[in-house]
Design a protein around this motif. Structure first.
Motif, PDB file in Angstrom:
ATOM      1  N   ARG A   1      14.729  86.108  67.521  1.00  0.00           N
ATOM      2  CA  ARG A   1      15.086  86.277  69.472  1.00  0.00           C
ATOM      3  C   ARG A   1      15.548  87.490  69.788  1.00  0.00           C
ATOM      4  O   ARG A   1      14.833  87.756  70.565  1.00  0.00           O
TER       5      ARG A   1
ATOM      6  N   GLN B   1      13.955  90.924  67.909  1.00  0.00           N
ATOM      7  CA  GLN B   1      12.448  90.585  69.006  1.00  0.00           C
ATOM      8  C   GLN B   1      12.909  91.668  70.171  1.00  0.00           C
ATOM      9  O   GLN B   1      12.506  92.681  70.979  1.00  0.00           O
ATOM     10  N   ALA B   2      13.967  91.121  70.811  1.00  0.00           N
ATOM     11  CA  ALA B   2      14.991  91.706  71.760  1.00  0.00           C
ATOM     12  C   ALA B   2      15.146  93.163  71.838  1.00  0.00           C
ATOM     13  O   ALA B   2      15.013  94.083  72.599  1.00  0.00           O
TER      14      ALA B   2
ATOM     15  N   ALA C   1      15.645  81.073  64.003  1.00  0.00           N
ATOM     16  CA  ALA C   1      14.609  81.233  65.322  1.00  0.00           C
ATOM     17  C   ALA C   1      15.793  82.032  66.743  1.00  0.00           C
ATOM     18  O   ALA C   1      14.985  83.533  67.212  1.00  0.00           O
TER      19      ALA C   1
END
Length: 102
Positions: free
Chosen positions: A90, A93-94, A86
């Motif tokens: 993240r 994605q950032a 996870a």
């Protein structure tokens, strides 16, 4: 609360910590500085933000490999490494168009 000055990759930071927490915070800052400097010196990554993310992941992974007291799994997590998956998602994605880490 007390504050200390640390230098990470040549940049100075003033950090606040609880009384008596200065030594562990200094040790943590030194570890981050060593890791970030090693990544920078390898020459493959130039962006300071990417160096910081890679250093954080390297340090977190090294910490996770050490035997420690079990950490309760979050609701819905079925695998021990689900939290790391996870986190990587993240970070990817950032970073967006900057590319994925793994």
């Amino acid at each position: 609360m007390s504050s200390i000055e640390v230098t990470i990759m040549g940049q100075g930071y003033r950090l606040v910590c609880p009384e008596g927490g200065e030594a562990p915070l200094l040790a943590a800052a030194a570890a981050v500085d060593r890791e970030m400097s090693a990544i920078r010196d390898a020459g493959k990554v130039k962006a300071r933000e990417r160096i910081a993310v890679l250093a954080a992941l390297n340090l977190a992974f090294a910490q996770a490999e050490r035997p420690a007291a079990p950490v309760p799994a979050a609701a819905g997590e079925s695998r021990p490494d689900a939290g790391l998956d996870a986190l990587i998602a993240r970070v990817d994605q950032a970073l967006g168009a900057d590319g994925q880490l793994l």
